[in-house]
Design a protein around this motif. Structure first.
Motif, PDB file in Angstrom:
ATOM      1  N   ARG A 139      -9.462  -1.384  10.715  1.00 39.87           N
ATOM      2  CA  ARG A 139      -8.752  -1.046   9.474  1.00 39.87           C
ATOM      3  C   ARG A 139      -8.262   0.397   9.460  1.00 39.87           C
ATOM      4  O   ARG A 139      -7.231   0.721   8.873  1.00 39.87           O
ATOM      5  CB  ARG A 139      -9.678  -1.270   8.274  1.00 39.87           C
ATOM      6  CG  ARG A 139     -10.082  -2.711   8.060  1.00 39.87           C
ATOM      7  CD  ARG A 139     -10.857  -2.843   6.766  1.00 39.87           C
ATOM      8  NE  ARG A 139     -11.286  -4.210   6.527  1.00 39.87           N
ATOM      9  CZ  ARG A 139     -11.881  -4.616   5.398  1.00 39.87           C
ATOM     10  NH1 ARG A 139     -12.139  -3.728   4.449  1.00 39.87           N
ATOM     11  NH2 ARG A 139     -12.239  -5.877   5.245  1.00 39.87           N
ATOM     12  N   GLY A 140      -9.019   1.298  10.070  1.00 39.40           N
ATOM     13  CA  GLY A 140      -8.656   2.715  10.001  1.00 39.40           C
ATOM     14  C   GLY A 140      -7.286   3.027  10.547  1.00 39.40           C
ATOM     15  O   GLY A 140      -6.629   3.979  10.108  1.00 39.40           O
ATOM     16  N   TRP A 141      -6.813   2.214  11.511  1.00 39.20           N
ATOM     17  CA  TRP A 141      -5.492   2.458  12.073  1.00 39.20           C
ATOM     18  C   TRP A 141      -4.378   2.265  11.042  1.00 39.20           C
ATOM     19  O   TRP A 141      -3.304   2.859  11.163  1.00 39.20           O
ATOM     20  CB  TRP A 141      -5.254   1.518  13.255  1.00 39.20           C
ATOM     21  CG  TRP A 141      -6.107   1.834  14.454  1.00 39.20           C
ATOM     22  CD1 TRP A 141      -7.194   1.147  14.891  1.00 39.20           C
ATOM     23  CD2 TRP A 141      -5.934   2.933  15.344  1.00 39.20           C
ATOM     24  NE1 TRP A 141      -7.733   1.731  16.003  1.00 39.20           N
ATOM     25  CE2 TRP A 141      -6.961   2.845  16.309  1.00 39.20           C
ATOM     26  CE3 TRP A 141      -5.021   3.987  15.426  1.00 39.20           C
ATOM     27  CZ2 TRP A 141      -7.108   3.774  17.335  1.00 39.20           C
ATOM     28  CZ3 TRP A 141      -5.161   4.901  16.458  1.00 39.20           C
ATOM     29  CH2 TRP A 141      -6.186   4.796  17.395  1.00 39.20           C
ATOM     30  N   ARG A 142      -4.628   1.468  10.042  1.00 35.73           N
ATOM     31  CA  ARG A 142      -3.590   1.217   9.024  1.00 35.73           C
ATOM     32  C   ARG A 142      -3.291   2.464   8.201  1.00 35.73           C
ATOM     33  O   ARG A 142      -2.199   2.611   7.649  1.00 35.73           O
ATOM     34  CB  ARG A 142      -4.018   0.087   8.087  1.00 35.73           C
ATOM     35  CG  ARG A 142      -4.393  -1.198   8.797  1.00 35.73           C
ATOM     36  CD  ARG A 142      -4.976  -2.202   7.826  1.00 35.73           C
ATOM     37  NE  ARG A 142      -5.748  -3.246   8.515  1.00 35.73           N
ATOM     38  CZ  ARG A 142      -6.507  -4.129   7.908  1.00 35.73           C
ATOM     39  NH1 ARG A 142      -6.593  -4.112   6.572  1.00 35.73           N
ATOM     40  NH2 ARG A 142      -7.179  -5.032   8.604  1.00 35.73           N
ATOM     41  N   ALA A 143      -4.262   3.364   8.125  1.00 42.67           N
ATOM     42  CA  ALA A 143      -4.062   4.585   7.330  1.00 42.67           C
ATOM     43  C   ALA A 143      -3.021   5.508   7.948  1.00 42.67           C
ATOM     44  O   ALA A 143      -2.465   6.384   7.263  1.00 42.67           O
ATOM     45  CB  ALA A 143      -5.390   5.325   7.173  1.00 42.67           C
ATOM     46  N   LEU A 144      -2.733   5.334   9.240  1.00 41.68           N
ATOM     47  CA  LEU A 144      -1.740   6.187   9.890  1.00 41.68           C
ATOM     48  C   LEU A 144      -0.343   6.012   9.295  1.00 41.68           C
ATOM     49  O   LEU A 144       0.482   6.933   9.342  1.00 41.68           O
ATOM     50  CB  LEU A 144      -1.705   5.885  11.393  1.00 41.68           C
ATOM     51  CG  LEU A 144      -2.955   6.281  12.196  1.00 41.68           C
ATOM     52  CD1 LEU A 144      -2.795   5.856  13.649  1.00 41.68           C
ATOM     53  CD2 LEU A 144      -3.189   7.786  12.111  1.00 41.68           C
ATOM     54  N   PHE A 145      -0.109   4.848   8.742  1.00 45.79           N
ATOM     55  CA  PHE A 145       1.223   4.592   8.176  1.00 45.79           C
ATOM     56  C   PHE A 145       1.440   5.342   6.858  1.00 45.79           C
ATOM     57  O   PHE A 145       2.539   5.330   6.314  1.00 45.79           O
ATOM     58  CB  PHE A 145       1.433   3.089   7.975  1.00 45.79           C
ATOM     59  CG  PHE A 145       1.514   2.333   9.262  1.00 45.79           C
ATOM     60  CD1 PHE A 145       2.681   2.328   9.993  1.00 45.79           C
ATOM     61  CD2 PHE A 145       0.412   1.650   9.770  1.00 45.79           C
ATOM     62  CE1 PHE A 145       2.766   1.646  11.195  1.00 45.79           C
ATOM     63  CE2 PHE A 145       0.492   0.962  10.956  1.00 45.79           C
ATOM     64  CZ  PHE A 145       1.672   0.962  11.687  1.00 45.79           C
ATOM     65  N   GLY A 162      -0.823   6.945  -1.217  1.00 47.51           N
ATOM     66  CA  GLY A 162      -2.252   6.700  -1.403  1.00 47.51           C
ATOM     67  C   GLY A 162      -2.529   5.295  -1.896  1.00 47.51           C
ATOM     68  O   GLY A 162      -3.467   4.627  -1.422  1.00 47.51           O
ATOM     69  N   LEU A 163      -1.721   4.844  -2.833  1.00 43.04           N
ATOM     70  CA  LEU A 163      -1.910   3.490  -3.356  1.00 43.04           C
ATOM     71  C   LEU A 163      -1.644   2.440  -2.281  1.00 43.04           C
ATOM     72  O   LEU A 163      -2.414   1.481  -2.124  1.00 43.04           O
ATOM     73  CB  LEU A 163      -0.976   3.270  -4.550  1.00 43.04           C
ATOM     74  CG  LEU A 163      -1.284   4.087  -5.813  1.00 43.04           C
ATOM     75  CD1 LEU A 163      -0.201   3.862  -6.871  1.00 43.04           C
ATOM     76  CD2 LEU A 163      -2.653   3.710  -6.374  1.00 43.04           C
ATOM     77  N   LEU A 164      -0.546   2.594  -1.543  1.00 38.67           N
ATOM     78  CA  LEU A 164      -0.225   1.627  -0.495  1.00 38.67           C
ATOM     79  C   LEU A 164      -1.286   1.631   0.605  1.00 38.67           C
ATOM     80  O   LEU A 164      -1.677   0.565   1.112  1.00 38.67           O
ATOM     81  CB  LEU A 164       1.147   1.945   0.101  1.00 38.67           C
ATOM     82  CG  LEU A 164       2.360   1.657  -0.797  1.00 38.67           C
ATOM     83  CD1 LEU A 164       3.636   2.200  -0.169  1.00 38.67           C
ATOM     84  CD2 LEU A 164       2.490   0.160  -1.048  1.00 38.67           C
ATOM     85  N   THR A 165      -1.759   2.821   0.955  1.00 33.51           N
ATOM     86  CA  THR A 165      -2.793   2.908   1.985  1.00 33.51           C
ATOM     87  C   THR A 165      -4.078   2.224   1.524  1.00 33.51           C
ATOM     88  O   THR A 165      -4.719   1.474   2.284  1.00 33.51           O
ATOM     89  CB  THR A 165      -3.085   4.378   2.332  1.00 33.51           C
ATOM     90  OG1 THR A 165      -1.872   5.009   2.774  1.00 33.51           O
ATOM     91  CG2 THR A 165      -4.139   4.482   3.427  1.00 33.51           C
ATOM     92  N   GLY A 166      -4.447   2.450   0.274  1.00 31.69           N
ATOM     93  CA  GLY A 166      -5.652   1.817  -0.261  1.00 31.69           C
ATOM     94  C   GLY A 166      -5.560   0.309  -0.250  1.00 31.69           C
ATOM     95  O   GLY A 166      -6.532  -0.397   0.057  1.00 31.69           O
ATOM     96  N   VAL A 167      -4.365  -0.214  -0.590  1.00 36.90           N
ATOM     97  CA  VAL A 167      -4.178  -1.668  -0.616  1.00 36.90           C
ATOM     98  C   VAL A 167      -4.323  -2.252   0.782  1.00 36.90           C
ATOM     99  O   VAL A 167      -5.059  -3.239   1.010  1.00 36.90           O
ATOM    100  CB  VAL A 167      -2.802  -2.020  -1.212  1.00 36.90           C
ATOM    101  CG1 VAL A 167      -2.501  -3.506  -1.003  1.00 36.90           C
ATOM    102  CG2 VAL A 167      -2.761  -1.684  -2.693  1.00 36.90           C
TER     103      VAL A 167
END
Length: 462
Positions: A309-315, A447-452
């Motif tokens: 999941r952590g890789w998704r935060a790069l976006f 931040g919202l998109l990353t959290g989702v």
């Protein structure tokens, strides 16, 4: 801290629709304080350093000078005649007051009582006209407009006519050729006759100049006809038939100044905040949307995969860049230009207006110049033609050489047109605030998109 938060609440001046403003101008003029400040309640986004008076007095730097204001009215809003008349009237009032001649007594002040009496007379004439034309009354009979039929007749002028540019007030009317002076005198006499006014004394001071003003700004089909109602037009002509005193222009001068301060000036500041041309802003909008969609597509792919999941935060980086670019572009700003504190030159600033400069752009790079003259090394326009107070031509510019040349310019070239430094500190501060607002909005959205996306379980489809 409170000052910083209040700064972040900044909003650009609201756009003031010209037609709506003209229809409600009388109501808006009831606030004398807003007229003096050059602001409306809806245009509170104008800082003290960029007020109308500051611009007119020459206390601002490009691109917020009175020259830039004139170009905006000429090329964007198509109402340069208002500023041209305003500058002439201010200069005329000063010259009349300083004139120490015996014939000045021949032009007494046009008092408010005289103006009221003239207004009553104009209304009576309108009533008599309606009585002679019963068909006009029958149109409104039995409707809600029956009581206002007189006002309809009085206000039958087109309030949205666009006049031309102004002549040079430094050229004394006495220096006009005999044929020119005779032509202006003839046109003013026709205007007096049409308004049922008595022909004035020609020995009054500045009478030749007043004839020229009438022929240029006030008479029907004048090349720079002001946006006056029929009642205003007849009223000022009645006053000018009596005197050449500046007070004869009292009503229309107040009306024109209100339009400049409350409608044109806020729109000019709003327009000046934009640092890119339409092609560049559209490109920035597309780039912002594309960046957001690309980052979102990448996040969806990683979510459907078996990656951690952590890789998704790069976006989040892509979302921040895309959303910030999109928000700024929605306000007419390109973040790349803002980072350099640059703006793109206006179309009329790209080319010379002389025969020697109308060369093929492939042969030599055109200098940064104004359509009505070139600019010097400091960016100041060296030609004052648009500040001429009088002229036989209108303020139209469709036949100027730069128009065709700019239309032939490729889309990609327009996107990357040349840039110049923004020299006005107050404008740079406004753009800094808008950029910070865009960046904060991007951080929240990212931040919202990353959290989702981080919270979603992995799809493990591949």
């Amino acid at each position: 801290m409170m000052g910083f938060l209040s700064t972040l609440k900044y909003r650009r001046p609201a756009y003031v629709n010209k037609k709506q403003f003209l229809s409600s101008r009388q109501e808006s003029e009831s606030s004398d304080a807003s007229l003096k400040s050059g602001q409306l309640g809806s245009s509170s986004g104008i800082p003290e350093a960029l007020t109308f008076d500051r611009i007119i007095s020459g206390g601002t730097c490009p691109p917020c000078t009175v020259r830039d204001f004139m170009n905006y009215l000429l090329y964007i809003e198509h109402s340069a005649e208002n500023l041209q008349f305003f500058l002439w009237y201010r200069d005329y009032t000063k010259r009349f007051d300083e004139a120490d001649t015996l014939d000045a007594k021949l032009s007494p002040e046009w008092t408010q009582a005289m103006e009221d009496e003239s207004t009553v007379k104009i209304r009576k004439d309108a009533v008599e006209k309606m009585r002679r034309e019963p068909k006009a009354v029958s149109i409104f009979k039995g409707t809600d407009f029956e009581k206002g039929a007189v006002d309809v007749v009085i206000e039958n002028g087109d309030p949205f006519l666009t006049p031309p540019s102004t002549p040079n007030t430094k050229i004394a009317p006495s220096l006009l050729s005999g044929s020119q002076a005779s032509s202006y005198r003839s046109q003013s006499r026709d205007a007096f006759s049409a308004a049922s006014a008595t022909q004035p004394f020609t020995i009054q001071p500045f009478r030749a100049e007043i004839d020229r003003v009438i022929a240029t700004y006030i008479a029907e089909d004048a090349p720079r006809q002001l946006n006056l109602s029929s009642r205003e037009q007849k009223g000022v002509i009645q006053a000018l038939a009596y005197t050449t005193h500046p007070s004869a222009f009292r009503t229309i001068a107040r009306s024109i100044e209100a339009t400049l301060r409350r409608q044109a000036h806020p729109n000019f500041i709003r327009w000046t905040i934009c640092n890119g041309n339409p092609a560049r802003v559209t490109f920035a909008l597309s780039l912002g949307v594309g960046t957001i969609l690309s980052a979102t597509a990448g996040a969806i792919v990683l979510t459907l995969s078996s990656a951690a999941r952590g890789w998704r935060a790069l976006f989040a980086i892509g979302w921040v860049l895309g959303i910030a670019t999109l928000i700024a572009a929605r306000k007419g700003m390109c973040v790349v230009l803002h980072g350099l504190h640059h703006r793109q030159v206006r179309p009329w600033e790209l080319f010379f207006d002389s025969a020697t400069s109308l060369c093929d752009e492939s042969e030599s790079e055109p200098e940064l110049g104004g359509q009505r003259g070139s600019r010097d090394a400091k960016g100041n326009n060296n030609n004052n033609n648009s500040f001429d107070s009088f002229g036989s031509d209108s303020n139209s510019y469709e036949d100027e050489p730069w128009v065709v040349r700019y239309e032939r310019r490729g889309l990609l070239r327009k996107v990357f047109d040349r840039e110049v430094w923004i020299r006005e500190p107050a404008l740079r501060r406004i753009q800094d605030v808008i950029f910070v607002q865009a960046l904060l909005g991007a951080l929240v959205g990212a931040g919202l998109l990353t959290g989702v996306f981080v919270s979603l379980p992995a799809g493990r489809f591949f």
